[in-house]
Design a protein around this motif. Sequence first.
Motif, PDB file in Angstrom:
ATOM      1  N   ASP A 304      -9.695  51.311 -92.838  1.00  0.00           N
ATOM      2  CA  ASP A 304      -9.673  52.713 -93.263  1.00  0.00           C
ATOM      3  C   ASP A 304      -8.975  52.770 -94.627  1.00  0.00           C
ATOM      4  OD1 ASP A 304      -8.737  55.409 -93.707  1.00  0.00           O
ATOM      5  OD2 ASP A 304      -9.109  55.827 -91.589  1.00  0.00           O
ATOM      6  N   GLU A 305      -9.744  53.012 -95.678  1.00  0.00           N
ATOM      7  CA  GLU A 305      -9.203  52.919 -97.036  1.00  0.00           C
ATOM      8  C   GLU A 305      -8.077  53.917 -97.291  1.00  0.00           C
ATOM      9  OE1 GLU A 305     -12.207  53.036-100.002  1.00  0.00           O
ATOM     10  OE2 GLU A 305     -13.324  51.322 -99.189  1.00  0.00           O
ATOM     11  N   VAL A 306      -8.237  55.134 -96.774  1.00  0.00           N
ATOM     12  CA  VAL A 306      -7.216  56.162 -97.010  1.00  0.00           C
ATOM     13  C   VAL A 306      -5.913  55.777 -96.318  1.00  0.00           C
ATOM     14  CG1 VAL A 306      -6.568  58.565 -96.607  1.00  0.00           C
ATOM     15  CG2 VAL A 306      -8.889  58.006 -97.356  1.00  0.00           C
ATOM     16  N   LYS A 307      -5.995  55.433 -95.045  1.00  0.00           N
ATOM     17  CA  LYS A 307      -4.780  55.088 -94.307  1.00  0.00           C
ATOM     18  C   LYS A 307      -4.197  53.757 -94.758  1.00  0.00           C
ATOM     19  CE  LYS A 307      -5.288  57.876 -90.156  1.00  0.00           C
ATOM     20  NZ  LYS A 307      -5.258  57.902 -88.673  1.00  0.00           N
ATOM     21  N   MET A 308      -5.057  52.838 -95.200  1.00  0.00           N
ATOM     22  CA  MET A 308      -4.529  51.583 -95.729  1.00  0.00           C
ATOM     23  C   MET A 308      -3.740  51.842 -97.012  1.00  0.00           C
ATOM     24  SD  MET A 308      -4.878  48.927 -93.865  1.00  0.00           S
ATOM     25  CE  MET A 308      -4.355  47.758 -95.117  1.00  0.00           C
ATOM     26  N   GLY A 309      -4.188  52.810 -97.790  1.00  0.00           N
ATOM     27  CA  GLY A 309      -3.427  53.200 -98.976  1.00  0.00           C
ATOM     28  C   GLY A 309      -2.059  53.743 -98.592  1.00  0.00           C
ATOM     29  N   GLN A 310      -2.038  54.533 -97.517  1.00  0.00           N
ATOM     30  CA  GLN A 310      -0.765  55.071 -97.035  1.00  0.00           C
ATOM     31  C   GLN A 310       0.130  53.961 -96.501  1.00  0.00           C
ATOM     32  OE1 GLN A 310      -2.108  57.919 -94.126  1.00  0.00           O
ATOM     33  NE2 GLN A 310      -2.850  59.386 -95.654  1.00  0.00           N
ATOM     34  N   LEU A 311      -0.476  52.998 -95.807  1.00  0.00           N
ATOM     35  CA  LEU A 311       0.284  51.871 -95.285  1.00  0.00           C
ATOM     36  C   LEU A 311       0.880  51.054 -96.429  1.00  0.00           C
ATOM     37  CD1 LEU A 311       1.198  50.066 -92.927  1.00  0.00           C
ATOM     38  CD2 LEU A 311      -1.020  48.904 -93.068  1.00  0.00           C
ATOM     39  N   ALA A 312       0.082  50.812 -97.467  1.00  0.00           N
ATOM     40  CA  ALA A 312       0.571  50.057 -98.619  1.00  0.00           C
ATOM     41  C   ALA A 312       1.753  50.775 -99.273  1.00  0.00           C
ATOM     42  CB  ALA A 312      -0.551  49.847 -99.632  1.00  0.00           C
ATOM     43  N   THR A 313       1.635  52.090 -99.412  1.00  0.00           N
ATOM     44  CA  THR A 313       2.737  52.870 -99.985  1.00  0.00           C
ATOM     45  C   THR A 313       3.985  52.765 -99.123  1.00  0.00           C
ATOM     46  OG1 THR A 313       1.210  54.439-101.022  1.00  0.00           O
ATOM     47  CG2 THR A 313       3.476  55.181-100.683  1.00  0.00           C
ATOM     48  N   ALA A 314       3.794  52.758 -97.801  1.00  0.00           N
ATOM     49  CA  ALA A 314       4.926  52.635 -96.887  1.00  0.00           C
ATOM     50  C   ALA A 314       5.617  51.285 -97.056  1.00  0.00           C
ATOM     51  CB  ALA A 314       4.461  52.830 -95.450  1.00  0.00           C
ATOM     52  N   PHE A 315       4.823  50.219 -97.247  1.00  0.00           N
ATOM     53  CA  PHE A 315       5.428  48.914 -97.504  1.00  0.00           C
ATOM     54  C   PHE A 315       6.197  48.931 -98.826  1.00  0.00           C
ATOM     55  CE2 PHE A 315       2.551  46.873 -94.354  1.00  0.00           C
ATOM     56  CZ  PHE A 315       3.442  45.961 -93.803  1.00  0.00           C
ATOM     57  N   GLN A 316       5.589  49.519 -99.840  1.00  0.00           N
ATOM     58  CA  GLN A 316       6.193  49.513-101.172  1.00  0.00           C
ATOM     59  C   GLN A 316       7.484  50.315-101.229  1.00  0.00           C
ATOM     60  OE1 GLN A 316       2.926  51.106-103.464  1.00  0.00           O
ATOM     61  NE2 GLN A 316       1.542  49.579-102.571  1.00  0.00           N
ATOM     62  N   THR A 317       7.544  51.401-100.469  1.00  0.00           N
ATOM     63  CA  THR A 317       8.694  52.302-100.517  1.00  0.00           C
ATOM     64  C   THR A 317       9.667  52.094 -99.364  1.00  0.00           C
ATOM     65  OG1 THR A 317       7.433  54.009 -99.337  1.00  0.00           O
ATOM     66  CG2 THR A 317       7.392  54.058-101.759  1.00  0.00           C
ATOM     67  N   ASP A 318       9.394  51.089 -98.521  1.00  0.00           N
ATOM     68  CA  ASP A 318      10.239  50.785 -97.366  1.00  0.00           C
ATOM     69  C   ASP A 318      10.339  51.979 -96.418  1.00  0.00           C
ATOM     70  OD1 ASP A 318      11.829  49.314 -95.680  1.00  0.00           O
ATOM     71  OD2 ASP A 318      13.642  49.470 -96.905  1.00  0.00           O
ATOM     72  N   LYS A 319       9.184  52.605 -96.158  1.00  0.00           N
ATOM     73  CA  LYS A 319       9.140  53.753 -95.252  1.00  0.00           C
ATOM     74  C   LYS A 319       8.144  53.518 -94.114  1.00  0.00           C
ATOM     75  CE  LYS A 319      10.606  57.180 -98.676  1.00  0.00           C
ATOM     76  NZ  LYS A 319      11.934  57.337 -98.051  1.00  0.00           N
ATOM     77  N   LEU A 320       8.106  52.286 -93.609  1.00  0.00           N
ATOM     78  CA  LEU A 320       7.192  51.987 -92.515  1.00  0.00           C
ATOM     79  C   LEU A 320       7.548  52.762 -91.254  1.00  0.00           C
ATOM     80  CD1 LEU A 320       6.232  48.204 -92.529  1.00  0.00           C
ATOM     81  CD2 LEU A 320       4.821  50.173 -93.034  1.00  0.00           C
ATOM     82  N   ALA A 321       8.812  53.100 -91.073  1.00  0.00           N
ATOM     83  CA  ALA A 321       9.198  53.883 -89.888  1.00  0.00           C
ATOM     84  C   ALA A 321       8.436  55.197 -89.848  1.00  0.00           C
ATOM     85  CB  ALA A 321      10.701  54.132 -89.888  1.00  0.00           C
ATOM     86  N   ASP A 322       8.280  55.822 -90.997  1.00  0.00           N
ATOM     87  CA  ASP A 322       7.550  57.101 -91.061  1.00  0.00           C
ATOM     88  C   ASP A 322       6.059  56.885 -90.795  1.00  0.00           C
ATOM     89  OD1 ASP A 322       9.920  58.337 -91.715  1.00  0.00           O
ATOM     90  OD2 ASP A 322       9.518  58.356 -93.875  1.00  0.00           O
ATOM     91  N   PHE A 323       5.498  55.814 -91.358  1.00  0.00           N
ATOM     92  CA  PHE A 323       4.072  55.552 -91.141  1.00  0.00           C
ATOM     93  C   PHE A 323       3.804  55.245 -89.677  1.00  0.00           C
ATOM     94  CE2 PHE A 323       0.321  52.894 -90.812  1.00  0.00           C
ATOM     95  CZ  PHE A 323      -0.603  53.574 -91.602  1.00  0.00           C
ATOM     96  N   PHE A 324       4.654  54.429 -89.060  1.00  0.00           N
ATOM     97  CA  PHE A 324       4.477  54.094 -87.653  1.00  0.00           C
ATOM     98  C   PHE A 324       4.570  55.343 -86.793  1.00  0.00           C
ATOM     99  CE2 PHE A 324       4.847  49.381 -86.631  1.00  0.00           C
ATOM    100  CZ  PHE A 324       4.411  48.977 -87.870  1.00  0.00           C
ATOM    101  N   ALA A 325       5.530  56.204 -87.083  1.00  0.00           N
ATOM    102  CA  ALA A 325       5.700  57.422 -86.293  1.00  0.00           C
ATOM    103  C   ALA A 325       4.486  58.332 -86.388  1.00  0.00           C
ATOM    104  CB  ALA A 325       6.948  58.166 -86.755  1.00  0.00           C
ATOM    105  N   ALA A 326       3.858  58.368 -87.571  1.00  0.00           N
ATOM    106  CA  ALA A 326       2.712  59.252 -87.781  1.00  0.00           C
ATOM    107  C   ALA A 326       1.414  58.669 -87.252  1.00  0.00           C
ATOM    108  CB  ALA A 326       2.559  59.550 -89.287  1.00  0.00           C
ATOM    109  N   ASN A 327       1.342  57.359 -87.059  1.00  0.00           N
ATOM    110  CA  ASN A 327       0.073  56.717 -86.702  1.00  0.00           C
ATOM    111  C   ASN A 327       0.104  55.964 -85.391  1.00  0.00           C
ATOM    112  OD1 ASN A 327      -1.832  56.929 -89.263  1.00  0.00           O
ATOM    113  ND2 ASN A 327       0.252  56.583 -90.010  1.00  0.00           N
ATOM    114  N   LYS A 328       1.232  55.976 -84.698  1.00  0.00           N
ATOM    115  CA  LYS A 328       1.329  55.282 -83.424  1.00  0.00           C
ATOM    116  C   LYS A 328       0.500  56.005 -82.385  1.00  0.00           C
ATOM    117  CE  LYS A 328       3.434  51.918 -81.122  1.00  0.00           C
ATOM    118  NZ  LYS A 328       3.317  50.510 -81.504  1.00  0.00           N
ATOM    119  N   LYS A 329      -0.359  55.256 -81.676  1.00  0.00           N
ATOM    120  CA  LYS A 329      -1.203  55.859 -80.645  1.00  0.00           C
ATOM    121  C   LYS A 329      -0.564  55.691 -79.280  1.00  0.00           C
ATOM    122  CE  LYS A 329      -5.531  55.128 -83.167  1.00  0.00           C
ATOM    123  NZ  LYS A 329      -6.861  54.489 -83.159  1.00  0.00           N
TER     124      LYS A 329
END
Length: 329
Positions: A304-329
């Motif tokens: 998913d190009e859009v969400k992969m972009g968000q994931l990449a930003t999360a890695f770059q900004t050290d905010k994976l906790a926020d990405f996981f919380a928003a995308n955890k199923k």
Amino acid sequence: MALTKKKRISLTVVLSIVVVILAIAVGGGIFALTLANKFDAYEKIDDPFPDEAGRPAKSDTGSQNILLLGSDTRGEIGDKELDNIKGDRSDSMMIVHIPGNREGIFVTSIMRDSWVPIPGRGSAKINAAMAYGGPKLAVQTVETLINARIDHVAVIDFDGFEGLTDALGGVTINNPIAFTATHGKQHFKQGEITLSGKDALSFVRERYSFKDGDYQRARNQQLYMKGVMNKLLSKDTLTNPGRVIESIDAISPFLKADSGMNAAYVAGLAPSLAGVRGEDVQFITAPTSGTGTSPDGQSIVRLDEVKMGQLATAFQTDKLADFFAANKK
């Protein structure tokens, strides 16, 4: 040390062992020294990183990214060094993110058939990067995908997996779907089950029993890894020196990593990660938009190009906790 007749292994057990060592190394003394010597017995990958020019910069938050690779050798490797393997695809690929604030650990699985750009090779399934150029090209491919730096890399075979599971006295999980493994015909009932080493191999490798194939296999691998984490980081394990050493002995002969991923590195992280337990380790699969067919007719997974972009930003900004919380199923 040549690696022979070994099967591929689920890779997050490496992190599990690292975290166990972190949690107890701060105690010092002979036990910590014994652990350090055993951990440093693993084989080293020669020259595992791409040329520095063009690589993403090191994190300015103190976060760490560890790339874990499973070599899809399906049997004997012989005298080949793992970092020089050509033609062997990585059967599993995970990025372990240790955030700068050390509040948890975040593990991102990348499905092996994900269609991605591989530097110098055009687009292909991501598991082909290992075949084309060993760990170095796999690192470069992942860094291109997430635009963030990989600080360490490890490759593992599967034989140590069975011994580790048995050394822990089995691993208990809550199985969401009853199924019978294609190979070995082992039946896994729905609900809470305790896996032995042999059973665990069948559990994490099965895909043909599921409607969504590799998707459920990825979920089962993560489920099992979570069980390993919980067992390794339990009070019963951490307070049992014999069990800890036995667990390390079971896996270290099947581990190969960059020279920087050593006991000194582990000890340096110890003060900030000593409180990490199984519930603090989160798993997610890199977002996909379904399956498809490549221009040359291969069955592939589309990211998913859009969400992969968000994931990449999360890695770059050290905010994976926020990405996981928003995308955890």
